[in-house]
Motif scaffolding. Sequence first.
Motif, PDB file in Angstrom:
ATOM      1  N   ARG A   1       0.831  -1.207   0.000  1.00 19.79           N
ATOM      2  CA  ARG A   1       0.000   0.000   0.000  1.00 19.79           C
ATOM      3  C   ARG A   1       0.867   1.260   0.000  1.00 19.79           C
ATOM      4  O   ARG A   1       0.532   2.257  -0.660  1.00 19.79           O
ATOM      5  CB  ARG A   1      -0.916   0.006   1.229  1.00 19.79           C
ATOM      6  CG  ARG A   1      -2.054  -0.981   1.126  1.00 19.79           C
ATOM      7  CD  ARG A   1      -2.824  -1.112   2.425  1.00 19.79           C
ATOM      8  NE  ARG A   1      -3.913  -2.052   2.290  1.00 19.79           N
ATOM      9  CZ  ARG A   1      -5.129  -1.725   1.838  1.00 19.79           C
ATOM     10  NH1 ARG A   1      -5.421  -0.469   1.553  1.00 19.79           N
ATOM     11  NH2 ARG A   1      -6.055  -2.644   1.701  1.00 19.79           N
ATOM     12  N   ALA A   2       1.975   1.233   0.746  1.00 18.90           N
ATOM     13  CA  ALA A   2       2.847   2.412   0.802  1.00 18.90           C
ATOM     14  C   ALA A   2       3.447   2.701  -0.582  1.00 18.90           C
ATOM     15  O   ALA A   2       3.498   3.859  -1.021  1.00 18.90           O
ATOM     16  CB  ALA A   2       3.955   2.200   1.841  1.00 18.90           C
ATOM     17  N   ILE A   3       3.874   1.651  -1.281  1.00 22.52           N
ATOM     18  CA  ILE A   3       4.405   1.849  -2.643  1.00 22.52           C
ATOM     19  C   ILE A   3       3.296   2.391  -3.548  1.00 22.52           C
ATOM     20  O   ILE A   3       3.520   3.308  -4.353  1.00 22.52           O
ATOM     21  CB  ILE A   3       4.941   0.520  -3.234  1.00 22.52           C
ATOM     22  CG1 ILE A   3       6.097  -0.036  -2.391  1.00 22.52           C
ATOM     23  CG2 ILE A   3       5.333   0.684  -4.705  1.00 22.52           C
ATOM     24  CD1 ILE A   3       7.440   0.623  -2.606  1.00 22.52           C
TER      25      ILE A   3
ATOM     26  N   GLU B   1      14.482   5.114  -4.957  1.00 29.30           N
ATOM     27  CA  GLU B   1      14.449   6.283  -4.052  1.00 29.30           C
ATOM     28  C   GLU B   1      13.396   6.117  -2.964  1.00 29.30           C
ATOM     29  O   GLU B   1      12.969   7.097  -2.364  1.00 29.30           O
ATOM     30  CB  GLU B   1      14.093   7.542  -4.861  1.00 29.30           C
ATOM     31  CG  GLU B   1      15.124   7.917  -5.884  1.00 29.30           C
ATOM     32  CD  GLU B   1      14.591   8.949  -6.883  1.00 29.30           C
ATOM     33  OE1 GLU B   1      13.361   9.182  -6.909  1.00 29.30           O
ATOM     34  OE2 GLU B   1      15.420   9.488  -7.624  1.00 29.30           O
ATOM     35  N   THR B   2      12.910   4.885  -2.772  1.00 29.61           N
ATOM     36  CA  THR B   2      11.799   4.703  -1.830  1.00 29.61           C
ATOM     37  C   THR B   2      12.192   3.820  -0.660  1.00 29.61           C
ATOM     38  O   THR B   2      12.805   2.772  -0.843  1.00 29.61           O
ATOM     39  CB  THR B   2      10.589   4.067  -2.561  1.00 29.61           C
ATOM     40  OG1 THR B   2      10.220   4.915  -3.638  1.00 29.61           O
ATOM     41  CG2 THR B   2       9.403   3.908  -1.630  1.00 29.61           C
ATOM     42  N   ASP B   3      11.805   4.263   0.532  1.00 25.60           N
ATOM     43  CA  ASP B   3      12.098   3.491   1.736  1.00 25.60           C
ATOM     44  C   ASP B   3      10.768   3.185   2.450  1.00 25.60           C
ATOM     45  O   ASP B   3       9.976   4.095   2.704  1.00 25.60           O
ATOM     46  CB  ASP B   3      13.021   4.327   2.639  1.00 25.60           C
ATOM     47  CG  ASP B   3      13.397   3.573   3.886  1.00 25.60           C
ATOM     48  OD1 ASP B   3      13.679   2.363   3.776  1.00 25.60           O
ATOM     49  OD2 ASP B   3      13.390   4.184   4.971  1.00 25.60           O
ATOM     50  N   VAL B   4      10.532   1.910   2.696  1.00 26.87           N
ATOM     51  CA  VAL B   4       9.322   1.512   3.438  1.00 26.87           C
ATOM     52  C   VAL B   4       9.772   0.806   4.710  1.00 26.87           C
ATOM     53  O   VAL B   4      10.605  -0.102   4.652  1.00 26.87           O
ATOM     54  CB  VAL B   4       8.442   0.555   2.598  1.00 26.87           C
ATOM     55  CG1 VAL B   4       7.204   0.135   3.389  1.00 26.87           C
ATOM     56  CG2 VAL B   4       8.021   1.208   1.287  1.00 26.87           C
ATOM     57  N   ASP B   5       9.235   1.235   5.843  1.00 26.72           N
ATOM     58  CA  ASP B   5       9.696   0.652   7.113  1.00 26.72           C
ATOM     59  C   ASP B   5       8.568   0.727   8.154  1.00 26.72           C
ATOM     60  O   ASP B   5       7.530   1.343   7.897  1.00 26.72           O
ATOM     61  CB  ASP B   5      10.927   1.436   7.593  1.00 26.72           C
ATOM     62  CG  ASP B   5      11.829   0.591   8.488  1.00 26.72           C
ATOM     63  OD1 ASP B   5      11.452  -0.560   8.821  1.00 26.72           O
ATOM     64  OD2 ASP B   5      12.895   1.090   8.877  1.00 26.72           O
TER      65      ASP B   5
ATOM     66  N   LEU C   1       6.036   3.597   7.761  1.00 29.09           N
ATOM     67  CA  LEU C   1       6.766   4.777   7.313  1.00 29.09           C
ATOM     68  C   LEU C   1       7.076   4.683   5.824  1.00 29.09           C
ATOM     69  O   LEU C   1       7.624   3.678   5.356  1.00 29.09           O
ATOM     70  CB  LEU C   1       8.098   4.911   8.069  1.00 29.09           C
ATOM     71  CG  LEU C   1       8.037   5.069   9.583  1.00 29.09           C
ATOM     72  CD1 LEU C   1       9.452   5.201  10.151  1.00 29.09           C
ATOM     73  CD2 LEU C   1       7.222   6.283   9.962  1.00 29.09           C
ATOM     74  N   LEU C   2       6.718   5.735   5.079  1.00 32.20           N
ATOM     75  CA  LEU C   2       7.105   5.851   3.675  1.00 32.20           C
ATOM     76  C   LEU C   2       8.082   7.012   3.601  1.00 32.20           C
ATOM     77  O   LEU C   2       7.717   8.158   3.876  1.00 32.20           O
ATOM     78  CB  LEU C   2       5.864   6.128   2.802  1.00 32.20           C
ATOM     79  CG  LEU C   2       6.122   6.481   1.338  1.00 32.20           C
ATOM     80  CD1 LEU C   2       6.791   5.326   0.590  1.00 32.20           C
ATOM     81  CD2 LEU C   2       4.816   6.863   0.638  1.00 32.20           C
ATOM     82  N   ASP C   3       9.323   6.694   3.270  1.00 35.73           N
ATOM     83  CA  ASP C   3      10.382   7.711   3.236  1.00 35.73           C
ATOM     84  C   ASP C   3      10.385   8.548   4.524  1.00 35.73           C
ATOM     85  O   ASP C   3      10.510   9.781   4.489  1.00 35.73           O
ATOM     86  CB  ASP C   3      10.220   8.619   2.005  1.00 35.73           C
ATOM     87  CG  ASP C   3      10.283   7.815   0.714  1.00 35.73           C
ATOM     88  OD1 ASP C   3      10.996   6.791   0.681  1.00 35.73           O
ATOM     89  OD2 ASP C   3       9.606   8.194  -0.255  1.00 35.73           O
ATOM     90  N   GLY C   4      10.193   7.869   5.641  1.00 26.67           N
ATOM     91  CA  GLY C   4      10.262   8.532   6.942  1.00 26.67           C
ATOM     92  C   GLY C   4       8.957   9.166   7.402  1.00 26.67           C
ATOM     93  O   GLY C   4       8.843   9.599   8.551  1.00 26.67           O
TER      94      GLY C   4
END
Length: 221
Positions: free
Chosen positions: A42-44, A67-71, A78-81
């Motif tokens: 979902r975040a992507i 360039e994408t970070d999911v955590d 978190l999507l890119d923080g």
Amino acid sequence: MENTERLRIAIDGPAGAGKSTAAKRLARELSIDYIDTGAMYRAIALKLIREHVDYNDAEALKELLSETDVDFRDGHVLLDGEIVDKDIRTSAVSRMASDSSAVLAIREKLVALQRAMGETKGLVMDGRDIGSNVLPDAEYKFYLTASVHVRACRRSLEMIEKGETADLDSIEADITARDLQDSTRTHHPLTQAEDAIVVDSTNLNIGEVVEVMLGHIRSRR
Ligand code: DC
């Protein structure tokens, strides 16, 4: 229960079977982390919508993914923080996640992240391909399912609670279409792992589902 810190539990199943609620409670009972892999797709999807990127455009998608970070942190996605817990629950994001999660480049990125999470700590991870693909050697694998009708009733109650209108027939049709899309896609489809324990929640409430799962875990440990 002793020594749960490296325990990995996979929960797969179709939308609306109660996976995330059961997984969250099970993780709390066992004092281990809960990873909602659907939230990662979902975040992507949210980022694709925000950046107006077409997931069929391989070059643009590659750049976006690099360039994408999911955590996850403290129970937040978190999507890119940025905390995106609410933004990823809209119906536009649901549709985009359902479509874009069939794209191999997206799956490869998220599966790598999910496997890395499973290497370092105990966790309950829920999704569609966890027992069959992401964590094939998980200590416990559950396949949580329920009849289409019951899943549609649960979904319509959730919508009514949120103040939305709900038409049971169209929700049932929607769930049937999503089940088909999730289980027939080429890459990592919704699959019941051969060694998964099937839990049918058609006639069980969430507490009973968790008890059934804990019963299996206790009996083997
Ligand atoms: O469980 P969910 O509805 O939040 O998942 C969102 C979408 O992501 C859903 O259409 C199925 C897809 N998904 C997937 O393909 N693989 C996973 N491991 C988890 C979710």
